[in-house]
Design an enzyme around this catalytic site. Structure first.
Site, mmCIF file in Angstrom:
data_model
loop_
_atom_site.group_PDB
_atom_site.id
_atom_site.type_symbol
_atom_site.label_atom_id
_atom_site.label_comp_id
_atom_site.label_asym_id
_atom_site.label_seq_id
_atom_site.Cartn_x
_atom_site.Cartn_y
_atom_site.Cartn_z
ATOM 1 N N CYS A 38 0.882 -1.173 0.000
ATOM 2 C CA CYS A 38 0.000 0.000 0.000
ATOM 3 C C CYS A 38 0.913 1.215 0.000
ATOM 4 O O CYS A 38 2.124 1.110 0.129
ATOM 5 C CB CYS A 38 -0.870 0.020 1.242
ATOM 6 S SG CYS A 38 -1.828 -1.464 1.441
ATOM 7 N N ASN A 78 0.554 0.575 6.142
ATOM 8 C CA ASN A 78 1.071 -0.291 5.076
ATOM 9 C C ASN A 78 1.819 -1.425 5.764
ATOM 10 O O ASN A 78 2.691 -1.194 6.592
ATOM 11 C CB ASN A 78 2.013 0.471 4.146
ATOM 12 C CG ASN A 78 2.693 -0.462 3.155
ATOM 13 O OD1 ASN A 78 2.127 -1.487 2.785
ATOM 14 N ND2 ASN A 78 3.911 -0.143 2.751
ATOM 15 N N GLY A 79 1.471 -2.662 5.428
ATOM 16 C CA GLY A 79 2.152 -3.813 6.027
ATOM 17 C C GLY A 79 1.117 -4.850 6.470
ATOM 18 O O GLY A 79 -0.030 -4.794 6.074
ATOM 19 N N HIS A 110 8.730 -33.321 -22.950
ATOM 20 C CA HIS A 110 8.562 -34.046 -21.667
ATOM 21 C C HIS A 110 7.233 -33.719 -21.011
ATOM 22 O O HIS A 110 7.121 -33.664 -19.794
ATOM 23 C CB HIS A 110 9.729 -33.695 -20.730
ATOM 24 C CG HIS A 110 11.052 -34.119 -21.276
ATOM 25 N ND1 HIS A 110 11.448 -35.434 -21.358
ATOM 26 C CD2 HIS A 110 12.049 -33.385 -21.824
ATOM 27 C CE1 HIS A 110 12.650 -35.495 -21.917
ATOM 28 N NE2 HIS A 110 13.050 -34.276 -22.213
ATOM 29 N N TRP A 129 -3.594 -1.899 -1.397
ATOM 30 C CA TRP A 129 -3.592 -3.184 -2.093
ATOM 31 C C TRP A 129 -4.056 -4.178 -1.038
ATOM 32 O O TRP A 129 -3.358 -4.408 -0.048
ATOM 33 C CB TRP A 129 -2.197 -3.527 -2.597
ATOM 34 C CG TRP A 129 -2.179 -4.758 -3.459
ATOM 35 C CD1 TRP A 129 -2.420 -4.841 -4.802
ATOM 36 C CD2 TRP A 129 -1.945 -6.098 -3.019
ATOM 37 N NE1 TRP A 129 -2.328 -6.132 -5.226
ATOM 38 C CE2 TRP A 129 -2.047 -6.934 -4.151
ATOM 39 C CE3 TRP A 129 -1.655 -6.694 -1.803
ATOM 40 C CZ2 TRP A 129 -1.868 -8.309 -4.107
ATOM 41 C CZ3 TRP A 129 -1.480 -8.064 -1.737
ATOM 42 C CH2 TRP A 129 -1.601 -8.852 -2.886
ATOM 43 N N ARG A 161 1.585 1.434 -6.111
ATOM 44 C CA ARG A 161 1.807 0.417 -5.053
ATOM 45 C C ARG A 161 0.528 -0.325 -4.705
ATOM 46 O O ARG A 161 0.549 -1.299 -3.971
ATOM 47 C CB ARG A 161 2.358 1.091 -3.793
ATOM 48 C CG ARG A 161 3.713 1.732 -3.971
ATOM 49 C CD ARG A 161 4.078 2.568 -2.758
ATOM 50 N NE ARG A 161 4.308 1.721 -1.602
ATOM 51 C CZ ARG A 161 5.516 1.259 -1.252
ATOM 52 N NH1 ARG A 161 6.548 1.556 -1.999
ATOM 53 N NH2 ARG A 161 5.670 0.493 -0.208
ATOM 54 N N GLU A 172 0.600 -10.878 -16.884
ATOM 55 C CA GLU A 172 0.333 -9.878 -15.839
ATOM 56 C C GLU A 172 -0.352 -8.622 -16.378
ATOM 57 O O GLU A 172 -0.981 -7.899 -15.612
ATOM 58 C CB GLU A 172 1.605 -9.511 -15.090
ATOM 59 C CG GLU A 172 2.612 -8.712 -15.849
ATOM 60 C CD GLU A 172 3.778 -8.282 -14.947
ATOM 61 O OE1 GLU A 172 3.584 -8.046 -13.744
ATOM 62 O OE2 GLU A 172 4.892 -8.188 -15.471
ATOM 63 N N LYS A 178 5.157 -11.233 -18.581
ATOM 64 C CA LYS A 178 4.664 -9.964 -19.139
ATOM 65 C C LYS A 178 3.266 -10.139 -19.712
ATOM 66 O O LYS A 178 2.352 -9.364 -19.448
ATOM 67 C CB LYS A 178 5.624 -9.481 -20.232
ATOM 68 C CG LYS A 178 6.899 -8.885 -19.694
ATOM 69 C CD LYS A 178 6.656 -7.498 -19.185
ATOM 70 C CE LYS A 178 7.320 -7.086 -17.910
ATOM 71 N NZ LYS A 178 7.648 -7.952 -16.871
ATOM 72 N N GLU A 237 10.181 -14.692 -18.764
ATOM 73 C CA GLU A 237 9.856 -13.268 -18.630
ATOM 74 C C GLU A 237 8.749 -12.878 -19.612
ATOM 75 O O GLU A 237 7.809 -12.157 -19.265
ATOM 76 C CB GLU A 237 11.101 -12.420 -18.845
ATOM 77 C CG GLU A 237 10.876 -10.934 -19.052
ATOM 78 C CD GLU A 237 10.227 -10.217 -17.859
ATOM 79 O OE1 GLU A 237 10.019 -10.839 -16.810
ATOM 80 O OE2 GLU A 237 9.879 -9.031 -18.010
ATOM 81 N N LYS A 297 3.137 -2.559 -7.662
ATOM 82 C CA LYS A 297 4.501 -2.442 -8.179
ATOM 83 C C LYS A 297 5.527 -3.002 -7.211
ATOM 84 O O LYS A 297 6.507 -3.600 -7.597
ATOM 85 C CB LYS A 297 4.816 -0.978 -8.456
ATOM 86 C CG LYS A 297 6.209 -0.740 -9.019
ATOM 87 C CD LYS A 297 6.356 -1.298 -10.401
ATOM 88 C CE LYS A 297 7.736 -1.040 -10.975
ATOM 89 N NZ LYS A 297 7.922 -1.747 -12.260
HETATM 90 C C1 AGP Z 1 7.441 -7.541 -12.981
HETATM 91 O O1 AGP Z 1 6.828 -7.188 -14.208
HETATM 92 C C2 AGP Z 1 6.443 -7.791 -11.891
HETATM 93 N N1 AGP Z 1 5.672 -6.642 -11.667
HETATM 94 C C3 AGP Z 1 7.016 -8.407 -10.635
HETATM 95 O O2 AGP Z 1 7.292 -9.746 -10.964
HETATM 96 C C4 AGP Z 1 8.311 -7.786 -10.049
HETATM 97 O O3 AGP Z 1 9.413 -8.023 -10.916
HETATM 98 C C5 AGP Z 1 8.605 -8.494 -8.709
HETATM 99 O O4 AGP Z 1 7.542 -8.235 -7.834
HETATM 100 C C6 AGP Z 1 9.934 -8.060 -8.069
HETATM 101 O O5 AGP Z 1 9.896 -6.706 -7.776
HETATM 102 P P1 AGP Z 1 11.284 -5.982 -7.372
HETATM 103 O O6 AGP Z 1 12.189 -6.063 -8.563
HETATM 104 O O7 AGP Z 1 10.900 -4.574 -7.032
HETATM 105 O O8 AGP Z 1 11.855 -6.719 -6.195
#
Ligand code: AGP
Length: 605
Positions: free
Chosen positions: A2, A98-99, A500, A74, A27, A484, A481, A477, A600
């Site tokens: 958050c 936050n937490g 496999h 969040w 966030r 997400e 992308k 990756e 984020k």
């Molecule tokens: C990446 O597109 C994602 N949003 C997520 O996997 C991110 O890379 C992951 O949460 C790690 O975040 P950080 O690099 O800030 O530690």
């Protein structure tokens, strides 16, 4: 997960609170709210969903005051409803958090037994009632009551605290979740990160775990966990206020994709030869027998690419670990070993916890972060900065390639230190790195092909990404992308693994995106592609012109990547994957910069 903001400026705080929330919305954006004190009374406004809804509410039912706190959420405990939105209040105290309060159930039970009434399903709501309990004893001032109460909280918190009847100060506290103090001329601020403070001030300090702060106009008192008055270093923040500006781009993600060539050029030109990286102190690669790389998500995939590089160009054994697995595994670690933690935000709770474990086992701690003042950076023995600039889009793009650039230079450093790379080898690799930004620019010029492919992916329910060697983490990756931001299910698979089991998934509705740079593994990947094609799977081939020209199989589409040295292929081959996911999400009208359920920076478990 958050974002919180607090402001005291003695006049009007709502604009600053909302400005801070806008810069923290990345966030989390399930709900938002704020509270101010006016004429000694606390007034609050909260709404579900994006910050825009709170703006609308304030236009209809405005409030204003000399001191205030704000929150963008969040959801961790309790659905994203108005009742569960922050701030949370008792009769005397209002809090944003936050937490995660890990002992909240026990505390709630005790507080309800004492007659305190709860209205939400959140863990955070125990905080205002617990502070009230300490205030109701009558012996403590509001700030002393709060300082005592937070000591009973297990878990992680960054708190902003207002008191009914008090408009000359507000309080803040931090344990495990980030919280920065901002120093204005007369005003004082708190926020979850320095970016939210950028429009108000560039003078910031960071509370340490266990710190408690009392902020009044133009002054702050910071007490450490033993309640001693302490000073925390005031630094000039490097974050620019205009970082949160999309310019002419439709989304931050698209802007950040297109920023990559300039950023990579800057990183390579200013750091090349690894002198700067070496000067920033790193581990002595000649001394260590192995390196453990630990991260989450996209950062983990950057580390996975680096594993191939360290092993090939520095003859250094590398173990890679997802942080959330490593932190609980009690992995045996070598005497005087080294661990590298990669994190764009520098605040990822799983990565930080893994760092703490490795530190407790005597490992040298190296971190690669994009936020110099972050928690992970401050806990490390050595820090390397990715210098990608603030990354706002939740889907990481420029931070990923900036991580690769820093890792590539660490690999060269390691290869030299370990006597594996000759001067000629070093020239070859650094020469390839120098050519990389211009080639990246070439790829980013041709976006039409991705828009066409995206149309063909629009109705897809599932897609596979395949690659070998350093293209295998790229496949992972690319899958991340796509899923997400477009919400299309996707899976990254080592091309050799298809036979496999996963090949059972192949049918005419399951596109396979093949990351196939030329080189020793290309032939093998191409034969895997033929296995897919023989089963009617549509192929999207990402390769160089020669490989595409000699492909003797039908493809749904081919994307051409300029000829390049093996070493820099990951920088170039990830770009089509970023663009593919962006345009697929655009075609599906998804919220690209703020995808559902995501945030984020994942600062909770
Ligand atoms: C990446 O597109 C994602 N949003 C997520 O996997 C991110 O890379 C992951 O949460 C790690 O975040 P950080 O690099 O800030 O530690």
């Amino acid at each position: 997960m958050c974002g919180i903001v607090g402001v005291i400026n003695g006049s009007k705080v709502v604009d600053d609170l909302m400005g801070g929330l806008e810069l923290l919305e990345y966030r989390g954006y399930d709900s938002a709210g704020l509270a101010i004190v006016k004429d000694k009374h606390v007034y609050a406004r909260k709404t579900e969903g994006a910050l825009a809804n709170l703006k609308k509410e304030l236009a209809i039912n405005p409030i204003e005051g000399r001191v205030g706190i704000a929150h963008t959420r969040w959801a961790t405990h309790g659905e994203p409803t108005v009742v569960n939105a922050h701030p949370h209040s008792s009769q005397k105290v209002t809090v944003v958090h936050n937490g995660i309060i890990e002992n909240y159930e026990m505390l709630r039970e005790d507080l309800e037994y004492e007659g305190y009434e709860f209205v939400s399903d959140t863990d955070s709501e125990v905080v205002p009632h617990l502070i009230s309990l300490f205030m109701d004893s009558g012996a403590l001032s509001p700030e002393a009551a709060a300082m005592s109460a937070v000591k009973m909280l297990d878990g992680a918190y960054a708190l902003g605290i207002l008191f009914e009847g008090e408009e000359e100060f507000f309080c803040a506290a931090r344990k495990g979740s980030p919280l920065a103090i901002g120093y204005g001329d007369e005003a004082m601020y708190v926020a979850s990160d320095a970016m939210a403070l950028a429009p108000m001030t560039d003078r910031v300090s960071y509370l340490a775990d266990g710190d408690f702060a009392v902020l009044s106009q133009g002054n702050v008192e910071i007490y450490d966990v033993d309640e001693h008055l302490v000073q925390r270093e005031v630094r000039k923040s490097s974050i620019k206020a205009n970082a949160a500006d999309k310019g002419h781009y439709a989304h931050f993600m698209l802007k950040e994709i297109h920023e990559q060539p300039d950023i990579l050029l800057d990183i390579v030109e200013t750091n090349l030869g690894a002198q700067k990286i070496a000067k920033e102190k790193t581990v002595d690669f000649a001394e260590i027998s192995s390196l453990r790389i630990i991260a989450c998500g996209t950062s983990f995939y950057a580390g996975h690419v680096a594993k191939y590089w360290f092993e090939r160009y520095a003859n250094l054994n590398v173990e890679i670990d997802i942080a959330s697995e490593f932190r609980y595994r009690n992995a045996p670690l070598p005497e005087n070993g080294a661990a590298l933690f990669i994190s764009q935000s520098g605040e990822t709770a799983d990565t930080f916890a893994a760092l703490e474990y490795a530190k407790s086992k005597g490992q040298k701690i190296l971190s690669l972060v994009n936020v110099p003042e972050s928690t992970i950076a401050r806990a490390s023995d050595y820090v390397v900065l990715t210098e990608a600039g603030s990354e706002i889009g939740v889907a990481s793009t420029k931070a990923f390639t900036a991580q690769l650039a820093a890792l590539a230079m660490l690999v060269i450093e390691a290869g030299k230190a370990r006597g594996v790379l000759s001067a000629a080898d070093e020239r070859e690799l650094t020469g390839a790195l120098k050519l990389m930004p211009a080639k990246a620019q070439e790829i980013l010029k041709q976006t039409d092909v991705y828009q066409d492919i995206a149309q063909s992916l629009k109705e897809t329910h599932s897609a596979l990404f395949i690659g070998r060697g350093a293209s295998y983490p790229l496949a992972l990756e690319g899958a991340l992308k796509l899923k997400e931001i477009s919400y299309i299910h996707a899976e990254g698979i080592g091309a050799g693994e298809l036979k496999h089991g996963p090949i059972a998934l192949i049918d005419k509705d399951t596109p396979v995106i093949a990351v196939a740079p030329p080189g020793e593994l290309a032939e093998k990947t191409l034969s895997n592609i033929k296995e897919v094609q023989a089963r009617g799977g549509p192929i999207i081939l990402i390769s160089d012109a020669k490989t595409i020209a000699k492909a003797d199989f039908e493809t749904l589409a081919s994307v051409e990547v300029p000829e390049c040295h093996d070493f820099i292929a990951p920088f170039l081959y990830v770009l089509p994957l970023q663009l593919l996911s962006y345009y697929a999400a655009l075609a599906r009208d998804c919220n690209i910069d703020k995808p559902r359920n995501l945030a984020k920076s994942v600062t909770v478990e």
